[in-house]
Design an enzyme around this catalytic site. Structure first.
Site, PDB file in Angstrom:
ATOM      1  N   THR A  45       2.894  24.420  -4.760  1.00  0.00           N
ATOM      2  CA  THR A  45       2.722  25.715  -4.083  1.00  0.00           C
ATOM      3  C   THR A  45       3.299  25.701  -2.676  1.00  0.00           C
ATOM      4  O   THR A  45       4.133  26.539  -2.333  1.00  0.00           O
ATOM      5  CB  THR A  45       1.228  26.108  -4.003  1.00  0.00           C
ATOM      6  OG1 THR A  45       0.743  26.290  -5.333  1.00  0.00           O
ATOM      7  CG2 THR A  45       1.038  27.406  -3.221  1.00  0.00           C
ATOM      8  N   ASP A  54       9.221   2.857   1.625  1.00  0.00           N
ATOM      9  CA  ASP A  54       8.040   3.576   2.093  1.00  0.00           C
ATOM     10  C   ASP A  54       7.902   3.326   3.591  1.00  0.00           C
ATOM     11  O   ASP A  54       7.416   2.276   4.011  1.00  0.00           O
ATOM     12  CB  ASP A  54       6.823   3.068   1.323  1.00  0.00           C
ATOM     13  CG  ASP A  54       5.523   3.725   1.777  1.00  0.00           C
ATOM     14  OD1 ASP A  54       5.495   4.286   2.889  1.00  0.00           O
ATOM     15  OD2 ASP A  54       4.536   3.658   1.026  1.00  0.00           O
ATOM     16  N   PHE A  83       0.865  -1.195   0.000  1.00  0.00           N
ATOM     17  CA  PHE A  83       0.000   0.000   0.000  1.00  0.00           C
ATOM     18  C   PHE A  83       0.888   1.226   0.000  1.00  0.00           C
ATOM     19  O   PHE A  83       1.757   1.376   0.861  1.00  0.00           O
ATOM     20  CB  PHE A  83      -0.907   0.031   1.239  1.00  0.00           C
ATOM     21  CG  PHE A  83      -1.837   1.220   1.247  1.00  0.00           C
ATOM     22  CD1 PHE A  83      -3.123   1.117   0.711  1.00  0.00           C
ATOM     23  CD2 PHE A  83      -1.426   2.444   1.742  1.00  0.00           C
ATOM     24  CE1 PHE A  83      -3.973   2.209   0.693  1.00  0.00           C
ATOM     25  CE2 PHE A  83      -2.274   3.547   1.723  1.00  0.00           C
ATOM     26  CZ  PHE A  83      -3.557   3.423   1.204  1.00  0.00           C
ATOM     27  N   LYS A 114       2.512  10.161   8.618  1.00  0.00           N
ATOM     28  CA  LYS A 114       1.846   9.610   9.807  1.00  0.00           C
ATOM     29  C   LYS A 114       2.460  10.115  11.125  1.00  0.00           C
ATOM     30  O   LYS A 114       2.338  11.284  11.433  1.00  0.00           O
ATOM     31  CB  LYS A 114       1.832   8.087   9.718  1.00  0.00           C
ATOM     32  CG  LYS A 114       0.863   7.583   8.614  1.00  0.00           C
ATOM     33  CD  LYS A 114       0.463   6.152   8.849  1.00  0.00           C
ATOM     34  CE  LYS A 114      -0.459   5.619   7.778  1.00  0.00           C
ATOM     35  NZ  LYS A 114      -1.848   5.642   8.188  1.00  0.00           N
TER      36      LYS A 114
END
Lengths: 470, 470
Positions: free
Chosen positions: A345, A290, A184, A321
């Site tokens: 931005t 990840d 995931f 997280k």
């Protein structure tokens, strides 16, 4: 704000959780938002430490922690101090475009926060808003680096410049990010193309035709299945090598979780990950680790991949997280050759970086990583006997640090167990099809484990009485 | 914190901007991050109202405002009060997973903030972290709704469930989001596939083969080219209709900006946008209006699309930037048929929602939308004569509210003008190849315009003396 004290144990004042006040708040919210995934309405001003308060006045020992993203406790004194500081007010009231007009002390802020915990070998950091976009900017860095290595120093061609505006090659080339089965990596379109956790996460959304390598399915207990697990990992490494050798679309990067989290708490050995590093290097494929869910100490080291003892570092490590701010660490090689290419931005968030600074300080000063290792070992020591005594419900106990899980026999039994645990005052979550995952804060102690284990035992007795009465 | 007073005019204490202190701060940052797009290092505790302070003690009138994302002034008193409130400290210290454990007053918070300014016809709101992911969740909602209309109430097939894990149809179908030439919708992979602003934003990144419709290229002054512009808009509408009729890949949604912003401040008439609405409805294609840059009052209405007088509302409206929190407004139809489909860990951000509440209150209580209309008209009235007197540099003056722009003859002249303006104490930005864009705060007054116009005139004189000496 007066700091509350953590209770000795959960306090449940309603028949079930959620109670009527939570249900009423969620019903009101349903007019404005999709609330079908909600569990309860939180009362965050009354939550404290490892305990989550809800709208009914229930206090639950929280072993799920906002999907693994509360690092050091609700209303932690140091975090509250950071949150209430004049520096924070300035940061909130004057949101800068960090890539254009950064605050004059931004370098210092990064040095005191993210750089302090940077993985070995990765000296730069790109900040973002959440884990999905952290992974996507890492993908973009890898793809731009891949193209640069092939293009060399020449300028973009007219054909590249024109075709890219039509989303066509060669400007928008067909290059892939490889991911692993049941991995995931987020929900935005690029991240979602690498996500392979559950069909419901992906259905009806177009996806890039990126390859998927197998991830080992280990058998437990590990010491009993040593040979089988080694063979399974070898099979997966061979398959990875084979894909990188033969995939029609060239692969710029591979992304992998140290522990597959949403996919069901699937672990692999350090040897396996060293194999992944070796094979990606052989094929000149960037390796992205990840650490969105595993990072920030939960596995007993600040980054889970430290436990692999890699001979050379990964090319990028993504985080979010528990870190409260997101982004990725990288080498200078991953900076594109021109500006405005990996850009947006806001480019991250100063307030969340100030929170991250307090988190990093709290972890260091309280020795929380060491505590995670001790508490995690204590959790496993208490769960393993339950897996024998209540083997019809609790299987495959596994974990690193307090990043612990076990499997239930069916999704229905798991749902029943999670609901009964909430009614007993313990909040936990599931992962994958069958796993119950523990994602406590780094502040969990053995005393909390005792509370949780006694509640679990009582729930397991109830489940046995209902489904397997003697 | 003592509130500073806004100066009467810019204060520049260094020879050029950035000065030595900014340059030194940026050099230090360059060790950690790519700084090639940076302009100066900000001193946000000393910035006030419409004035941006930098590390050297310069005070610049800010007409760019962190890429159009400061709504009501630096260190605005109401925003600072919200930023320093106990409610904010609780929100920062206890970041919830809003889709699972929302705060008990989350519905009320949304009602006092986003729902208060919801576009007519759109009663629900999905919150996110930034504009790119706001557009992507809107895309996902459109794609899921598109699939549901074709699938009906039947369950997912085995083939759908299996193929989607390989990123293949029918589970991951080939369905498109249409966008317009020179549109900008963000930088993540899905948003970037819809972005058509500049090659450098897209090069080397794989993109979905989504179609691109032409956007009108109006000629100025509008009253002189009425017939030509009407013909140009009709041509673009015909092309849109043709694409939706013949595109090989079915189109689930079209996304459009009310004023193309990054693409060079390209405007179109309300008639054109009504045509887009009519044609998308005829083809049963969802219409997403991207108000990330135009929203929150800058064009003289809270949402720019209010000026179109649509017979039926758009299906979704996305926002970010000046709103400080991001997301999209939508109808109930855009809620997927199952939960966890359009979902992520944080689902938005409570602290930024509290800031948005203060923004919305400030805009209403100070009548800032009305002020934008007046100040914008005053800006245009002062820029149009400059476009005659300095026609070699200033062309195609255009704007709605204070969302104003003009074109320079070359990118080099534009770069020179922007640098000279910064040295004179006015911070502005470019858009597209040639445009100078004004993105002031909603608090800009005629007095600020006077300051800016006198500086611009002085810079234009310098440019004329250098390039076209008499």
């Amino acid at each position: 704000m007066a700091l509350l004290a953590e209770p000795k144990e959960p306090k449940i004042v309603t028949d079930t959780v959620p109670g009527p006040a939570s249900r009423s708040a969620l019903q009101q919210l349903a007019e404005l938002q999709d609330t079908r995934a909600t569990v309860l309405a939180g009362d965050y001003s009354k939550s404290v430490g490892n305990y989550l308060a809800d709208a009914d006045g229930n206090l639950l020992l929280d072993m799920y922690c906002q999907i693994a993203s509360i690092p050091v406790g609700y209303n932690n004194a140091r975090i509250l101090a950071a949150a209430g500081s004049p520096e924070m007010a300035t940061a909130l009231a004057n949101r800068p475009a960090l890539g254009v007009f950064p605050p004059k002390d931004w370098a210092q802020m990064l040095s005191e926060t993210l750089l302090k915990v940077r993985p070995a070998g990765l000296d730069m950091v790109f900040t973002t808003a959440h884990g999905s976009d952290a992974n996507e900017v890492a993908f973009k860095a890898a793809l731009m680096n891949y193209a640069r290595k092939r293009r060399g120093v020449r300028a973009f061609t007219e054909e590249e410049l024109a075709s890219v505006m039509d989303n066509e090659a060669p400007g928008a080339p067909d290059v892939a990010i490889l991911s692993f089965a049941l991995g995931f990596h987020g929900r935005t379109f690029g991240a979602l193309s690498a996500t392979r956790s559950k069909a419901i996460h992906k259905l009806d959304i177009p996806a890039f035709k990126w390859p998927r390598a197998p991830f080992p399915q280990l058998q437990y207990p590990l010491d009993k299945y040593e040979a089988e697990n080694a063979a399974e990992e070898a099979r997966c490494l061979d398959a990875l090598d084979q894909i990188l050798r033969t995939n029609k679309v060239p692969v710029a990067a591979a992304i992998i979780e140290p522990i597959q989290s949403e996919g069901g708490d699937r672990h692999a050995s350090p040897e396996f990950f060293r194999g992944v590093r070796r094979i990606t290097q052989e094929h000149d494929v960037a390796l992205i680790v990840d650490e969105v869910q595993t990072g920030c100490g939960a596995t007993g080291t600040f980054w889970a991949h430290e436990q692999w003892q890699l001979p050379t570092p990964p090319d990028m490590v993504t985080f979010s997280k528990k870190m409260q701010v997101a982004g990725f660490f990288h080498t200078r090689e991953m900076v594109p050759d021109q500006t405005y290419r990996n850009f947006n931005t806001w480019m991250g968030d100063v307030p969340r970086t100030l929170i991250a600074r307090a988190v990093v300080e709290e972890v260091a000063e309280r020795g929380l990583i060491e505590q995670v290792r001790e508490t995690g070992a204590y959790m496993l020591a208490h769960l393993r006997p339950l897996a024998i005594r209540y083997h019809r419900v609790v299987g495959n106990v596994r974990g690193q640090g307090t990043f612990v899980a076990f499997d239930c026999p069916t999704p229905e039994i798991r749902a029943e167990l999670l609901q009964l645990m909430r009614n007993e005052g313990v909040n936990m979550g599931g992962s994958g099809e069958l796993a119950v995952r523990f994602r406590p804060m780094l502040t969990l102690t053995k005393a909390h484990v005792n509370v949780f284990v006694s509640r679990l035992q009582s729930v397991l007795n109830k489940l046995y009485q209902k489904h397997w009465p003697v």
